[in-house]
Motif scaffolding. Sequence first.
Motif, PDB file in Angstrom:
ATOM      1  N   THR A   1     -58.906  30.438 -88.714  1.00 17.34           N
ATOM      2  CA  THR A   1     -59.119  29.597 -89.741  1.00 17.34           C
ATOM      3  C   THR A   1     -59.821  30.336 -91.036  1.00 17.34           C
ATOM      4  N   GLY A   2     -60.085  31.565 -90.994  1.00 19.14           N
ATOM      5  CA  GLY A   2     -60.704  32.204 -92.098  1.00 19.14           C
ATOM      6  C   GLY A   2     -59.755  32.944 -93.194  1.00 19.14           C
ATOM      7  N   GLY A   3     -60.380  33.119 -94.241  1.00 21.78           N
ATOM      8  CA  GLY A   3     -59.881  33.952 -95.309  1.00 21.78           C
ATOM      9  C   GLY A   3     -58.434  33.250 -95.958  1.00 21.78           C
ATOM     10  N   GLY A   4     -57.377  33.777 -96.172  1.00 28.47           N
ATOM     11  CA  GLY A   4     -56.164  33.338 -96.704  1.00 28.47           C
ATOM     12  C   GLY A   4     -55.467  32.269 -95.716  1.00 28.47           C
ATOM     13  N   ASP A   5     -55.726  32.429 -94.451  1.00 33.37           N
ATOM     14  CA  ASP A   5     -55.104  31.616 -93.195  1.00 33.37           C
ATOM     15  C   ASP A   5     -55.881  30.336 -93.117  1.00 33.37           C
ATOM     16  N   SER A   6     -56.839  30.209 -93.716  1.00 30.49           N
ATOM     17  CA  SER A   6     -57.610  28.880 -93.721  1.00 30.49           C
ATOM     18  C   SER A   6     -56.825  27.632 -93.886  1.00 30.49           C
ATOM     19  N   ILE A   7     -56.900  26.534 -93.111  1.00 34.00           N
ATOM     20  CA  ILE A   7     -56.155  25.146 -93.470  1.00 34.00           C
ATOM     21  C   ILE A   7     -56.553  24.519 -94.635  1.00 34.00           C
ATOM     22  N   CYS A   8     -58.043  24.737 -95.018  1.00 31.96           N
ATOM     23  CA  CYS A   8     -58.363  24.200 -96.265  1.00 31.96           C
ATOM     24  C   CYS A   8     -57.753  24.705 -97.305  1.00 31.96           C
ATOM     25  N   GLN A   9     -57.454  26.170 -97.510  1.00 33.76           N
ATOM     26  CA  GLN A   9     -56.945  26.860 -98.470  1.00 33.76           C
ATOM     27  C   GLN A   9     -55.552  26.229 -98.616  1.00 33.76           C
ATOM     28  N   GLN A  10     -54.816  25.848 -97.855  1.00 30.99           N
ATOM     29  CA  GLN A  10     -53.503  25.216 -97.735  1.00 30.99           C
ATOM     30  C   GLN A  10     -53.474  23.847 -98.375  1.00 30.99           C
ATOM     31  N   ARG A  11     -54.645  23.226 -98.309  1.00 32.74           N
ATOM     32  CA  ARG A  11     -54.832  21.671 -99.029  1.00 32.74           C
ATOM     33  C   ARG A  11     -55.425  21.611-100.303  1.00 32.74           C
ATOM     34  N   ILE A  12     -56.119  22.532-100.837  1.00 33.58           N
ATOM     35  CA  ILE A  12     -56.758  22.633-102.033  1.00 33.58           C
ATOM     36  C   ILE A  12     -56.076  23.337-103.173  1.00 33.58           C
ATOM     37  N   VAL A  13     -55.698  22.593-104.335  1.00 31.45           N
ATOM     38  CA  VAL A  13     -54.973  23.136-105.442  1.00 31.45           C
ATOM     39  C   VAL A  13     -55.892  23.587-106.409  1.00 31.45           C
ATOM     40  N   SER A  14     -56.132  25.040-106.498  1.00 31.41           N
ATOM     41  CA  SER A  14     -57.158  25.621-107.119  1.00 31.41           C
ATOM     42  C   SER A  14     -56.881  26.820-107.728  1.00 31.41           C
ATOM     43  N   PRO A  15     -57.273  27.268-109.044  1.00 31.97           N
ATOM     44  CA  PRO A  15     -58.093  26.673-109.839  1.00 31.97           C
ATOM     45  C   PRO A  15     -57.240  26.089-111.056  1.00 31.97           C
ATOM     46  N   ILE A  16     -57.417  24.740-111.396  1.00 31.54           N
ATOM     47  CA  ILE A  16     -56.882  24.083-112.299  1.00 31.54           C
ATOM     48  C   ILE A  16     -57.642  24.346-113.669  1.00 31.54           C
ATOM     49  N   GLN A  17     -56.975  25.159-114.584  1.00 30.63           N
ATOM     50  CA  GLN A  17     -58.287  25.511-115.816  1.00 30.63           C
ATOM     51  C   GLN A  17     -57.991  24.434-116.927  1.00 30.63           C
ATOM     52  N   ASP A  18     -58.501  23.397-117.000  1.00 33.80           N
ATOM     53  CA  ASP A  18     -58.611  22.285-118.096  1.00 33.80           C
ATOM     54  C   ASP A  18     -60.255  22.237-118.409  1.00 33.80           C
ATOM     55  N   PRO A  19     -60.733  22.945-119.116  1.00 34.43           N
ATOM     56  CA  PRO A  19     -61.994  23.096-119.731  1.00 34.43           C
ATOM     57  C   PRO A  19     -62.515  21.518-120.098  1.00 34.43           C
ATOM     58  N   LEU A  20     -63.585  20.980-119.769  1.00 39.35           N
ATOM     59  CA  LEU A  20     -63.975  19.489-120.370  1.00 39.35           C
ATOM     60  C   LEU A  20     -65.458  19.557-120.023  1.00 39.35           C
ATOM     61  N   THR A  21     -65.877  18.572-120.690  1.00 40.21           N
ATOM     62  CA  THR A  21     -67.528  18.108-120.587  1.00 40.21           C
ATOM     63  C   THR A  21     -67.584  16.989-120.032  1.00 40.21           C
ATOM     64  N   ILE A  22     -68.307  16.783-119.081  1.00 36.54           N
ATOM     65  CA  ILE A  22     -68.524  15.433-118.381  1.00 36.54           C
ATOM     66  C   ILE A  22     -69.587  14.740-119.386  1.00 36.54           C
ATOM     67  N   GLN A  23     -69.336  13.552-119.752  1.00 35.75           N
ATOM     68  CA  GLN A  23     -70.141  12.771-120.671  1.00 35.75           C
ATOM     69  C   GLN A  23     -70.755  11.537-120.016  1.00 35.75           C
ATOM     70  N   THR A  24     -71.675  10.920-121.045  1.00 36.91           N
ATOM     71  CA  THR A  24     -72.513   9.672-120.510  1.00 36.91           C
ATOM     72  C   THR A  24     -71.628   8.484-120.500  1.00 36.91           C
ATOM     73  N   THR A  25     -70.397   8.621-121.467  1.00 41.80           N
ATOM     74  CA  THR A  25     -69.411   7.406-121.407  1.00 41.80           C
ATOM     75  C   THR A  25     -68.021   7.986-121.101  1.00 41.80           C
ATOM     76  N   GLY A  26     -67.239   7.134-120.801  1.00 43.37           N
ATOM     77  CA  GLY A  26     -65.911   7.221-120.576  1.00 43.37           C
ATOM     78  C   GLY A  26     -65.607   7.750-119.257  1.00 43.37           C
ATOM     79  N   GLY A  27     -64.666   8.568-119.148  1.00 40.93           N
ATOM     80  CA  GLY A  27     -64.234   8.899-117.627  1.00 40.93           C
ATOM     81  C   GLY A  27     -63.247  10.001-117.264  1.00 40.93           C
ATOM     82  N   LEU A  28     -63.085  10.489-116.311  1.00 39.63           N
ATOM     83  CA  LEU A  28     -62.129  11.679-116.088  1.00 39.63           C
ATOM     84  C   LEU A  28     -60.716  11.162-115.898  1.00 39.63           C
ATOM     85  N   LEU A  29     -59.836  11.731-116.167  1.00 35.75           N
ATOM     86  CA  LEU A  29     -58.472  11.302-116.036  1.00 35.75           C
ATOM     87  C   LEU A  29     -57.662  12.548-115.626  1.00 35.75           C
TER      88      LEU A  29
END
Length: 263
Positions: free
Chosen positions: A173-201
């Motif tokens: 289950t470690g390193g590149g063989d980890s099942i969690c790595q099979q399930r996580i799409v990363s890194p998606i490089q879309d820089p943004l700032t969380i704000q006090t109004t609006g939301g994430l799309l």
Amino acid sequence: MRAVILGVLAAGLFLAGGCVGQTGGQTVVFSVAAAGPTDASAGQLAFTSGGFDVVLTQAKLHIGAVYLDQAAPVSGAQATDCYLTGTYVGEETSALDVDLLNPGLHPFPAAALGITQPPALVEQVWLTGGDINAVADATPILVIAGTAMQGAAAFPFTGTVTIGANHASSGGTGGGDSICQQRIVSPIQDPLTIQTTGGLLLRIDPRPFFVDVDFSQLPADASTGGYAFGDDPSVPGYAPTGQNLYSNLRSTAPYSFSWTDAP
């Protein structure tokens, strides 16, 4: 692992009354929505891929969670297991099934938690039906159907992708063989700032799922009279079509994040 990230983020968020470090960032609860591409209409999406004219009539994606991180990955200094380097600055941990043939917004059922500073530089999409580290998971992550045409030849197809024991390595289950790595799409490089109004799309375009897919090589499906993408790498006929679909699902190309006034 989800509990660890939740605990670390929550501790940082609520330290010093909701302000983070010396940046003046605020703790915020915000909405998150997911949607298909803006040009999908009437429950279908037509496009050309690899010499095939494709019409998708079903495309449903199950998202288990979304995370935002303030540090971009550095080549040669990647985090092990499933963590990104840096600090997680936002999290949406409620699950959602998204109709990728509907450009309308699908709100996640629960609000997300985050901080306004520092900005998020990368995002993760977790494709899981439960515990990210549990090998057993029969949740349909992607369900698709449609028809691909090449000249006069028609290839009606279906497919269901799961990420469970079928994609677990026998090496542990470690390193590149980890099942969690099979399930996580990363890194998606879309820089943004969380704000006090609006939301994430989060918009997901299903067209990149079919990059390098030769529909003429799909295995026949006796139950439908058409063709079907395989979901078990150990079964003959899985490759190359099922393998390409699975790899494309886990690539960053289909996924894009933005901050919007009305998520």
